[in-house]
Motif scaffolding. Sequence first.
Motif, PDB file in Angstrom:
ATOM      1  N   GLN A 161       4.645   0.623  -0.598  1.00  0.00           N
ATOM      2  CA  GLN A 161       3.426   0.726   0.192  1.00  0.00           C
ATOM      3  C   GLN A 161       3.767   1.205   1.595  1.00  0.00           C
ATOM      4  O   GLN A 161       4.873   0.973   2.097  1.00  0.00           O
ATOM      5  N   ALA A 162       2.798   1.860   2.226  1.00  0.00           N
ATOM      6  CA  ALA A 162       2.967   2.321   3.600  1.00  0.00           C
ATOM      7  C   ALA A 162       1.601   2.351   4.277  1.00  0.00           C
ATOM      8  O   ALA A 162       0.570   2.430   3.591  1.00  0.00           O
ATOM      9  N   PRO A 163       1.557   2.297   5.608  1.00  0.00           N
ATOM     10  CA  PRO A 163       0.272   2.408   6.307  1.00  0.00           C
ATOM     11  C   PRO A 163      -0.435   3.710   5.947  1.00  0.00           C
ATOM     12  O   PRO A 163       0.207   4.717   5.634  1.00  0.00           O
ATOM     13  N   THR A 164      -1.754   3.690   6.009  1.00  0.00           N
ATOM     14  CA  THR A 164      -2.526   4.875   5.617  1.00  0.00           C
ATOM     15  C   THR A 164      -2.165   6.103   6.440  1.00  0.00           C
ATOM     16  O   THR A 164      -2.260   7.227   5.954  1.00  0.00           O
ATOM     17  N   GLN A 216      -3.164  -0.607   3.320  1.00  0.00           N
ATOM     18  CA  GLN A 216      -1.968   0.181   3.036  1.00  0.00           C
ATOM     19  C   GLN A 216      -2.173   0.871   1.696  1.00  0.00           C
ATOM     20  O   GLN A 216      -2.710   0.278   0.768  1.00  0.00           O
ATOM     21  N   ASN A 259       7.993   5.116   6.694  1.00  0.00           N
ATOM     22  CA  ASN A 259       7.112   4.091   7.241  1.00  0.00           C
ATOM     23  C   ASN A 259       6.756   2.997   6.231  1.00  0.00           C
ATOM     24  O   ASN A 259       5.814   2.232   6.443  1.00  0.00           O
ATOM     25  N   ASN A 295       6.481  -0.317   3.956  1.00  0.00           N
ATOM     26  CA  ASN A 295       6.586  -1.762   4.143  1.00  0.00           C
ATOM     27  C   ASN A 295       7.652  -2.251   3.171  1.00  0.00           C
ATOM     28  O   ASN A 295       7.377  -2.506   2.001  1.00  0.00           O
TER      29      ASN A 295
END
Length: 402
Positions: free
Chosen positions: A195-198, A239, A286, A288
Amino acid sequence: MAQKPVLISGAGIAALLLARSLQRARIPYRVFERDASIVFRAQGYRLRLSPEGLDAIEAVLGPESFQKFYDNCGKTGGAGFAAIDPLTGETLGGQHPTVSSEALTSREGKIVGISRGNMRTLFMEGCEENVRWSHHVVSYELTDSGVRAIFADGSKSEEGSLLVAGDGVKSAVARKLSDGKIKVFDLGSRGIHGQAPTTAFKALGEGVFRFVDETSNPAGKVFLITNVRPDEMNDPNVQFGWTLGASPRVIKPPNEDYTIVGKPAADIAKSLTASWHERVKPLFDNMNEKESAFWKITCSDPEGVPEWKNEPRVTLIGDAVHAMTPAGGNGANTAVRDSALLGRLLAEAGGFKEGLTAEYEKEMRVYGSAAVKASYGQAESSFGVKIDASTQLLQGEYTAPN
């Protein structure tokens, strides 16, 4: 006399949707789950819902509850996969071999999806008091007028009218019921969910994207699938996830322990994509890391759901009876069809009756077998997997206890 409850082994999406069906029909039930809570383990990749899957969920939940469920689903434009070359960052088109013609839309011209964790939480609403956590079902025993689940500590459940195993590919109930006829194979291919920030996805634009790298890793093909939903792009609380997969033996979890989560999985994902284009790299730069998790590709026998001697008091749903690869997104959609079908039959009968599980299994074998064959066929062409004499059997043999 009080009606005996339906006993459900497992608290995955199929099991919890069946529980909702029984709750709505006012049929008593108990759910037994080996985990300590609903957030005990990593919830895996995002699930795409097919028209058949959405129809099954709607039939169980009813109009009001389904609308709440549907509102919690993400909706993405586009009819199918868009392809991006991960090495050049170029969006591919035309007849390029990595562009899939598979139709992904299910309602309102949108591709509809939801995370496994959110789906379980929504299905469990109103059922909480009937879920027993830290109860690992390892077998069952038939009684004169019912069935009891047997737990790992040797204790037994109350007597139920029916036991439904929805506890996944390693279901001990499935192994015993089918006398080992249900076979699940480890196809040797591993993947990583991340997962990563949008903001890391902004350079991709809206759509469901597939990336295929066939050249930079000598051991084999690496591919990635992700879903970018514009309505959530600017929400700092969201995310987006991605799923990285590979040919057999390319991704190797430490000590072959695919249950490891966190940095070990993140580090392997970054290593395999080190040469990818700057348009794609933010997904990994980036990420998570603590949410990274391995997954393995397993599949039931592609010949389909086998026949076994029907036991009126015990039956199977979901991955316990037809495990599938992630190719084609068939697994979850077939699992909720099981829940809707079995729940409807129980509701129409007002609970257990003789012949009900035989009727359910006859219909389930038809669509379940078709789904397994389709899933395996797509995985064979996409991942390079193959079931042959050397393929490891994850589940199959059954030896009756002394």
